[in-house]
Scaffold this active site. Structure first.
Site, PDB file in Angstrom:
ATOM      1  N   ASP A 217       4.893 -28.560  58.481  1.00 12.09           N
ATOM      2  CA  ASP A 217       3.506 -28.102  58.417  1.00 12.09           C
ATOM      3  C   ASP A 217       3.360 -26.675  58.894  1.00 12.09           C
ATOM      4  O   ASP A 217       2.437 -25.967  58.510  1.00 12.09           O
ATOM      5  CB  ASP A 217       2.633 -29.004  59.283  1.00 12.09           C
ATOM      6  CG  ASP A 217       3.060 -28.961  60.745  1.00 12.09           C
ATOM      7  OD1 ASP A 217       4.281 -28.945  60.999  1.00 12.09           O
ATOM      8  OD2 ASP A 217       2.190 -28.942  61.619  1.00 12.09           O
TER       9      ASP A 217
ATOM     10  N   HIS B 273       1.197 -21.959  56.772  1.00 10.90           N
ATOM     11  CA  HIS B 273       0.859 -23.374  56.652  1.00 10.90           C
ATOM     12  C   HIS B 273       0.436 -23.585  55.206  1.00 10.90           C
ATOM     13  O   HIS B 273      -0.661 -23.249  54.827  1.00 10.90           O
ATOM     14  CB  HIS B 273      -0.298 -23.661  57.615  1.00 10.90           C
ATOM     15  CG  HIS B 273      -0.427 -25.072  58.033  1.00 10.90           C
ATOM     16  ND1 HIS B 273      -0.109 -25.493  59.283  1.00 10.90           N
ATOM     17  CD2 HIS B 273      -0.869 -26.164  57.384  1.00 10.90           C
ATOM     18  CE1 HIS B 273      -0.351 -26.789  59.402  1.00 10.90           C
ATOM     19  NE2 HIS B 273      -0.808 -27.214  58.251  1.00 10.90           N
TER      20      HIS B 273
ATOM     21  N   ARG C  66       4.916 -23.047  66.027  1.00 12.06           N
ATOM     22  CA  ARG C  66       4.411 -23.616  67.267  1.00 12.06           C
ATOM     23  C   ARG C  66       5.191 -24.881  67.638  1.00 12.06           C
ATOM     24  O   ARG C  66       6.217 -25.202  67.032  1.00 12.06           O
ATOM     25  CB  ARG C  66       2.918 -23.904  67.140  1.00 12.06           C
ATOM     26  CG  ARG C  66       2.550 -24.972  66.145  1.00 12.06           C
ATOM     27  CD  ARG C  66       1.045 -25.039  65.960  1.00 12.06           C
ATOM     28  NE  ARG C  66       0.638 -26.086  65.028  1.00 12.06           N
ATOM     29  CZ  ARG C  66      -0.413 -26.007  64.238  1.00 12.06           C
ATOM     30  NH1 ARG C  66      -1.160 -24.918  64.225  1.00 12.06           N
ATOM     31  NH2 ARG C  66      -0.736 -27.008  63.440  1.00 12.06           N
TER      32      ARG C  66
ATOM     33  N   GLU D 231       5.425 -27.893  66.904  1.00 11.31           N
ATOM     34  CA  GLU D 231       5.133 -28.943  65.940  1.00 11.31           C
ATOM     35  C   GLU D 231       6.261 -28.981  64.918  1.00 11.31           C
ATOM     36  O   GLU D 231       7.182 -29.754  65.058  1.00 11.31           O
ATOM     37  CB  GLU D 231       3.764 -28.693  65.289  1.00 11.31           C
ATOM     38  CG  GLU D 231       3.189 -29.913  64.622  1.00 11.31           C
ATOM     39  CD  GLU D 231       1.686 -29.781  64.378  1.00 11.31           C
ATOM     40  OE1 GLU D 231       1.171 -30.569  63.588  1.00 11.31           O
ATOM     41  OE2 GLU D 231       1.044 -28.899  64.979  1.00 11.31           O
TER      42      GLU D 231
ATOM     43  N   GLU E  45      -3.384 -21.824  57.870  1.00 11.97           N
ATOM     44  CA  GLU E  45      -3.789 -23.216  58.075  1.00 11.97           C
ATOM     45  C   GLU E  45      -5.294 -23.388  57.899  1.00 11.97           C
ATOM     46  O   GLU E  45      -5.756 -24.397  57.371  1.00 11.97           O
ATOM     47  CB  GLU E  45      -3.388 -23.660  59.475  1.00 11.97           C
ATOM     48  CG  GLU E  45      -3.744 -25.097  59.811  1.00 11.97           C
ATOM     49  CD  GLU E  45      -3.212 -25.531  61.158  1.00 11.97           C
ATOM     50  OE1 GLU E  45      -3.101 -26.744  61.388  1.00 11.97           O
ATOM     51  OE2 GLU E  45      -2.899 -24.652  61.995  1.00 11.97           O
TER      52      GLU E  45
END
Length: 918
Positions: A485, A782, A489, A491, A761
């Protein structure tokens, strides 16, 4: 995997010539064959597919060339014939399955093909394409799992493992099979094994652990040899997911390696990981995906992977009792080093920090050169963007440090690059560098799965062209072994919703066939009672699953792969997974209505404070769920039909009608008005055919009125991909083009105007005043909103495939000009060859160029009132012998053509806006 010996690499250069060059070489030939692929790869090493499939292209500069028959033969590499098809009357040249005797573990094979065309002429035999099998049974692994023999420190410095051995005879071939719990980086005699990084990649390790296979013949020498392997925690036990979650798959770090050597005299020898290996630590003192890497060159073990290194003070190893039953060969392309960027600007921020701008938001790492004193510490921090005052901004990275530290040994020029981490960044902050920052001492190296680029798009709008570049860079940065995604970061997870909405766009830009095929196996592996997790591989929890639009990746991506690549095999392989997801939804429904459970809904939709006029863009999440329930059921019906499962297709057709009836009863008024009057609600209901046919036009008008009243889109992750498609399908082409060309927030071009080089994003990740959206979720790389690319390629340019000839066997070219565009074009490499279409408005005429590869056909739609207005290369099509006129409707003249290049022209219609109907 594309892991080559020098011989194989040389062959690759021969057979992957650009199509134009290949055509010029064959201009006098009737037909030739080229671009041979084995299981979608050129010369793969390490296949565990027991019946690999073969693909080839016909190369000819003539029109209307078709294959009518083929003959294919498989031989042992350096040996005799294993299997031959004989002459087979068939048009099939893509994914032809092997039907010969059982293939053997580790053995190398080659194959070649010849074809007959529709003039009755035979081609010469193709040059052979090579492949090598992997290890097909757990018992083929003679190696043992080994772990470091020393007590690990809390910071988990990377273990080093080594083994010396002797070879006394001339080596004919040497093959290394390697995997790890964690990541590995292997060397033989001081030279790196292969060019793959972050191996063995990320899978649902509890069920599927990949191994890689390398031809290492050139790395071995007669006499003493040494193997050295360093390990990193990686996804297996490193920090991954949220809240500093670690040890997801286990606490151990382990290596499994087998080196099979065949000597020139026919004898063999196998070197394996066992209790004779040694272990220690070296320069890599810390390595985590999110936080970065710390390397202390003072602790490097110089020459540790060379024979003769003194390892008497090294520890032994522990033999681990880990499963070999979960081992699978690597099917998709590995992560490799790709583009390299030099610094575009070196500057000091207002706060006094030294920063390098590489000019592109990218994913990878920085190579550094420096010379200084022993103990000098250089710290490299990574960021995507600068704040409104021009300072280095990392708040949106959340808990990820994204920081690499390099401590100098003090012995001249030293070079550093990471091994077991990566970063998403455009800007690099440099602290502690000894001396002046000079451009020649820094390089940004891009990493992503080595997918072949396949598609290009260009238009008369420079901002839209930049949008296309941003879409492609978003894909590169996030297709790093799994479809992540975001790459920057804490994630970097395989979010299923992002992947399903972007999958068709991804397939145009790059060959993602192996990439998605591999990942879908992990989707199935991580399904729980049919439900699909939010992220795959699932590292965020057993209950994090079942959201509409996310879990539907189980049906959407297999069907898109079938359409784009013509692969029935992926439908067969994923059918049980597709069915299980539909049955999960059925099990959660009451009276065919699925209105339970957690759903993300139309994630990150436009949400201003517009409640006062009663048109807030909040879409009922259960309405969305019911739409996707119907959509996945339809895709399951499609798959069942293709696979010949007629009884199941009929049963699910009945279920689909019940699902739609329940939708209409719960969410629709008698006039077609929906309980949520949002763009997303109307888009999904129309795109998935949830409404009675007689109400669709009026409902589409409501959508168009909504868009017009706002003046912009209000959709999020689930509505955005289909918004322009639905508008143009129902005749609101101007609205679709207005949305694409809009430059103010919210729009696709707003980030472009703000200097974005990837997809954001959020629609307003950086606001017009240069302040930021909430840092808790604000990635600047993103790809989900990049799904507009699919409309640009398949509707705006009009380059598409039909379901009766998937994989561009039957091509559809139906351009939809509009807006202020004066031209748009797209090219795409398919398994048959390059397909291309491009339109241009010029001097009152509409010009359409089309390229159709051999062994395919195309239905071409030229905007014109009658066939009498259409010319091809200056000649009326009504009299052309190689063009069939099929008729005219809805402002288009339909033509049927075979392979070749065509130039159509017609006077521009008085009303140039046409309808993108199917």
């Amino acid at each position: 995997m594309q892991l080559y010996t020098p011989r194989l690499f040389a062959m690759k250069k021969i057979f992957l010539l650009p199509l134009g060059l290949a055509l010029s070489m064959c201009a006098t030939a009737q037909v030739a064959t080229g671009r041979l692929l084995t299981e979608n790869q050129p010369h793969p090493v390490g296949l565990d597919v027991r019946q690999p499939r073969f693909t080839w292209q016909l190369v000819s500069d003539k029109r209307n060339v078709l294959q009518t028959a083929y003959e294919l033969q498989v031989l042992e590499d350096g040996g005799g014939k294993v299997w031959s098809t004989g002459k087979i009357a068939s048009l099939q040249s893509v994914l032809v399955p092997y039907r010969g005797p059982a293939l053997e573990s580790g053995k190398a094979y080659r194959w070649q093909v010849r074809v007959w065309d529709n003039s009755g002429k035979a081609s010469a035999w193709s040059q052979p394409a090579l492949w090598q099998m992997g290890l097909l049974q757990p018992a083929d692994w003679k190696a043992q799992w080994i772990e470091p023999g020393f007590a690990e420190e809390p910071s988990r410095p990377s273990p080093l493992m080594r083994k010396e051995f002797s070879t006394g005879k001339k080596i004919a071939r040497a093959t290394a099979y390697i995997t790890a719990h964690g990541m590995y980086d292997a060397q033989i005699n001081g030279k790196r094994v292969g060019d793959a990084y972050l191996t063995p990649g990320w899978t649902a390790y509890q069920k599927r652990l990949q191994y890689q296979v390398y031809d290492v013949t050139s790395l071995l020498q007669q006499g003493r040899n040494a193997i050295g392997v360093s390990l990193g925690s990686g996804w297996y036990r490193g920090i991954i997911g949220f809240s500093n979650n670690s040890n997801v798959y286990g606490k151990d770090i382990a290596l499994l390696m087998q080196l099979d050597i065949r000597y020139a005299d026919g004898s063999t020898e196998t070197i394996v990981t066992d209790d004779t290996w040694k272990s220690s630590t070296g320069a890599i003192r810390y390595a985590e995906i999110y936080n970065g890497e710390k390397v202390d060159n003072r602790m490097a073990k110089e020459g540790w992977s060379l024979p003769g290194f003194k390892d008497a003070d090294w520890s032994g190893v522990k033999v681990g009792n880990h499963s070999k039953d979960v081992l699978v060969a690597t099917y998709n392309e590995p992560v490799r080093k790709k583009e390299v960027f030099a610094p575009q600007r070196i500057f000091t921020t207002p706060s006094g920090e030294k920063v390098i701008d590489f000019g592109q938001n990218l994913v990878g790492w920085v190579q550094l050169k420096a010379s200084g004193k022993s103990g000098d510490q250089i710290v490299l921090s990574h960021a995507e963007i600068l704040d409104k005052t021009g300072n280095f901004y990392t708040t949106n990275l959340r808990a990820a440090h994204a920081r690499d530290t390099f401590i100098l040994r003090g012995n001249g020029v030293e070079t550093y690059e990471p091994t077991f981490t990566w970063h998403g960044f455009r800007y690099l902050r440099v602290e502690g560098y000894p001396g002046e920052l000079k451009p020649e001492n820094f390089k940004a190296v891009v990493l992503y799965s080595d997918m072949a680029p396949t598609g290009t798009f260009t238009s008369s709008n420079s901002l839209v062209n930049q949008l296309q570049q941003n879409i492609q860079w978003g894909q590169k940065g996030n297709f790093l072994d799994v479809p992540t995604d975001c790459p920057q970061r804490d994630e970097r997870l395989g979010w299923t919703g992002d992947a399903q909405v972007f999958s068709r766009t991804a397939m145009f830009n790059m060959n993602v066939h192996p990439f998605f095929t591999k990942w879908l196996k992990d989707v199935e592996a991580d399904q729980v009672a049919g439900s699909v997790p939010f992220v795959v591989p699932n590292v965020i929890g057993a209950g994090a699953l079942g959201s509409a639009g996310w879990a539907d990746v189980a049906t959407v991506v297999p069907w898109n792969l079938y359409l784009h690549y013509g692969d029935t095999g992926v439908l067969a392989a994923q059918y049980n997974s597709m069915k299980a997801w539909v049955e999960f939804m059925r099990g959660k429904s009451k009276d065919n209505l699925w209105n339970t459970g957690f759903h993300f809904g139309d994630w990150l939709f436009y949400r201003p404070d517009d409640d006062n006029d009663g048109r807030a863009a909040v879409t009922d999440k259960y309405l969305i769920a019911q739409c996707f329930y119907a959509h996945s059921t339809q895709l399951l019906i499609n798959a069942a039909t293709v696979l010949g499962k007629q009884d199941e297709a009929a049963a699910y057709t009945s279920l689909l009608q019940n699902i739609k009836d329940a939708f209409r009863k719960e969410y629709m008024s008698a006039s077609g008005r929906l309980v949520s009057g949002t763009q997303t609600a109307y888009v999904l209901a129309l795109h998935f055919d949830m409404l009675p046919e007689e109400l669709r036009a009026a409902t589409a008008q409501r959508l168009a009125d909504n868009v017009k009243s706002y003046g912009h889109l209000t959709t999020g992750f689930l509505g955005t991909p289909y918004l322009c498609e639905v508008l143009s399908r129902f005749g609101f082409t101007d609205q679709a083009y207005n949305l694409l060309q809009r430059e103010q927030y919210p729009s696709w071009l707003y980030p472009v105007k703000m200097g974005a080089t990837t997809i954001w994003e959020r629609w307003d990740g950086q606001k017009p005043d240069s302040s930021f959206q909430t840092p808790g979720m604000n990635s600047f790389n993103h790809y989900a909103y990049g799904a507009i690319g699919d409309w640009m390629y398949r509707t705006m340019v009009g380059l598409d495939t039909y379901e009766d000839g998937p994989g561009y066997k039957h091509i559809r070219v139906k351009p939809l000009p509009g807006g202020s565009f004066t031209h748009a074009s797209a090219r795409m490499d398919t398994y048959y060859g390059t397909v291309a279409a491009g339109w241009k408005k010029e001097a009152g005429n509409f010009l359409l160029e089309v390229q159709v590869p051999a062994n395919t056909r195309a239905s071409v739609f030229v905007p014109a009132a009658t066939a009498g207005e259409v010319k091809e290369n200056g000649v009326m099509v009504t009299g052309a012998k190689d063009i069939e006129v099929r008729g005219s409707s809805n402002g288009y003249v339909e033509l049927q053509v075979g392979s070749g290049k065509y130039q159509f022209s017609a006077p521009l219609p008085a009303n140039a806006t046409t309808k993108a109907s199917n």
